[in-house]
Design a protein around this motif. Structure first.
Motif, PDB file in Angstrom:
ATOM      1  N   ALA A  28      46.010  29.775  33.123  1.00  0.00           N
ATOM      2  CA  ALA A  28      46.734  31.011  33.439  1.00  0.00           C
ATOM      3  C   ALA A  28      45.867  31.931  34.292  1.00  0.00           C
ATOM      4  N   TYR A  29      44.555  31.830  34.159  1.00  0.00           N
ATOM      5  CA  TYR A  29      43.648  32.562  35.046  1.00  0.00           C
ATOM      6  C   TYR A  29      43.883  32.108  36.489  1.00  0.00           C
ATOM      7  N   THR A  30      44.002  30.796  36.691  1.00  0.00           N
ATOM      8  CA  THR A  30      44.267  30.259  38.027  1.00  0.00           C
ATOM      9  C   THR A  30      45.606  30.756  38.539  1.00  0.00           C
ATOM     10  N   TRP A  31      46.596  30.858  37.656  1.00  0.00           N
ATOM     11  CA  TRP A  31      47.884  31.443  38.048  1.00  0.00           C
ATOM     12  C   TRP A  31      47.653  32.820  38.669  1.00  0.00           C
ATOM     13  N   GLY A  32      46.856  33.646  38.018  1.00  0.00           N
ATOM     14  CA  GLY A  32      46.594  34.983  38.544  1.00  0.00           C
ATOM     15  C   GLY A  32      45.934  34.946  39.910  1.00  0.00           C
ATOM     16  N   VAL A  33      44.957  34.026  40.086  1.00  0.00           N
ATOM     17  CA  VAL A  33      44.299  33.891  41.391  1.00  0.00           C
ATOM     18  C   VAL A  33      45.328  33.517  42.452  1.00  0.00           C
ATOM     19  N   LEU A  34      46.159  32.524  42.157  1.00  0.00           N
ATOM     20  CA  LEU A  34      47.172  32.078  43.117  1.00  0.00           C
ATOM     21  C   LEU A  34      48.164  33.198  43.422  1.00  0.00           C
ATOM     22  N   ASP A  35      48.569  33.919  42.391  1.00  0.00           N
ATOM     23  CA  ASP A  35      49.521  35.015  42.568  1.00  0.00           C
ATOM     24  C   ASP A  35      48.983  36.032  43.573  1.00  0.00           C
ATOM     25  N   ARG A  36      47.683  36.329  43.472  1.00  0.00           N
ATOM     26  CA  ARG A  36      47.071  37.300  44.404  1.00  0.00           C
ATOM     27  C   ARG A  36      46.934  36.705  45.800  1.00  0.00           C
TER      28      ARG A  36
END
Length: 349
Positions: A28-36
């Motif tokens: 989910a941390y990677t999700w946040g990176v991708l979202d940004r």
């Protein structure tokens, strides 16, 4: 969710590749990176290599992107992680009352986690889960359009490990199915091996977490961004049995990546830029997005899929990506911002 970051003033398009590590719910941390990163229209994703949760993030992003560009990718990623959290509402892996009260994300004091952790050392998943139940299968089939992946302009590379010989298999767009993604995330102490075309597969983290070489050899992008989830370094020596096993697993799942980065660093130094293959290695640029906060989270929290935990990790990923863009955004397309050649220090002496 944190306040929206201002998009970068850069406008010239830049092809980039993404390399996404696995790590259970820490994905989910990677999700946040991708979202940004998807906020930046000048960043055009050419290819993504992912393992385990990184593979699922990659496939979800590419499926959503095929439907509605960056907005579709962001929407698909949010729907995926919300469905993961919804499915976990009835999971026995919940934090204990004291951990909730103290704001700790660990499952180390969860009775069901402790019981399963002990059983996994002596009981096979073929005995515990004879029906091969995996709630992620239905979620992947619901969120991902696998037909769209086969025709996606984003090239995908998903790593799984062959049980028979311990070698990696990299699944590409045309090969991707729910089984391929589940194979990439198949921890052998929790799930039965996933069989594809008569071959049994375990988690890809044992052989490539993630595999970066295909991004260099098979895409047009020169810049690659590694999103690292598993801590490489930890201070002190673990002493408890659980801490020792956790650190062993971290080292095991980081080892393939470090070895590949060393190989890449060596080729970057010695490659003959006179050939097409040589130019790819000589000209590649590498960047990394990581967060020290992940090193404070215990290994058991990778099974914690509470929405409050997932959303915290997403927010941390967005923050880390925003910091990365502020510090290094102007250097993308010009030079590496991750000194991966330092990994050769002491190796070539």
């Amino acid at each position: 969710m944190p306040a929206e970051a201002e998009p970068s003033p850069r406008t010239e398009p830049l092809l980039v590749d993404l390399a996404l590590q696995g790590g259970g719910s820490h994905g989910a941390y990677t999700w946040g990176v991708l979202d940004r990163l998807l906020d930046e229209p000048w960043l055009q994703i050419e290819g993504i290599s992912g393992t385990s949760a990184g593979a699922m993030n990659a496939a979800v992003l590419a499926s959503g992107h095929a439907r509605d560009g960056a907005a579709g990718a962001r929407d698909a990623l949010e729907r995926f992680w919300r469905r993961v959290a919804d499915a976990a509402r009835f999971s026995p892996f919940r934090r204990g009352p004291i951990d909730v009260l103290l704001g700790r994300w660990t499952l180390d004091h969860s009775p069901m986690f402790v019981a399963l952790d002990m059983m996994a050392r002596v009981v096979s998943p073929y005995d515990l889960n004879p029906g091969r139940v995996n709630p992620l299968r239905a979620i992947l089939a619901e969120i991902i359009d696998f037909d769209a992946l086969r025709n996606s302009r984003i090239k995908l590379f998903v790593t799984a490990t062959r049980v028979s010989n311990g070698q990696a298999r990299v699944f590409r767009n045309a090969d991707l199915t729910p089984d391929a993604l589940l194979a990439s995330a198949c921890l052998p102490t929790l799930f039965q091996a996933v069989e594809i075309d008569g071959e049994a597969y375990w988690d890809g983290g044992y052989t490539g977490n993630p595999t970066i070489t295909p991004l260099i050899r098979e895409t047009a992008a020169v810049d690659g961004i590694l999103v690292q989830v598993n801590p490489v370094e930890r201070a002190g020596t673990p002493r408890s049995a659980r801490d020792i096993i956790n650190r062993m697993n971290e080292i095991a799942f980081n080892s393939p990546l470090i070895k590949e980065l060393r190989m890449m660093a060596l080729l970057h130094k010695v490659a003959d830029a006179g050939s097409e293959e040589g130019r790819r290695w000589a000209n590649m640029r590498l960047h990394r997005v990581h967060s020290e906060k992940l090193a404070t989270l215990g290994a058991s929290s990778k099974l914690n899929a509470e929405w409050s935990f997932i959303s915290m990790l997403r927010d941390e990923g967005r923050r880390a990506a925003d910091e990365f863009l502020a510090q290094h955004g102007a250097q993308l397309g010009k030079t590496s911002t991750f000194d991966f050649e330092a990994l050769l220090d002491g190796v070539l002496q």
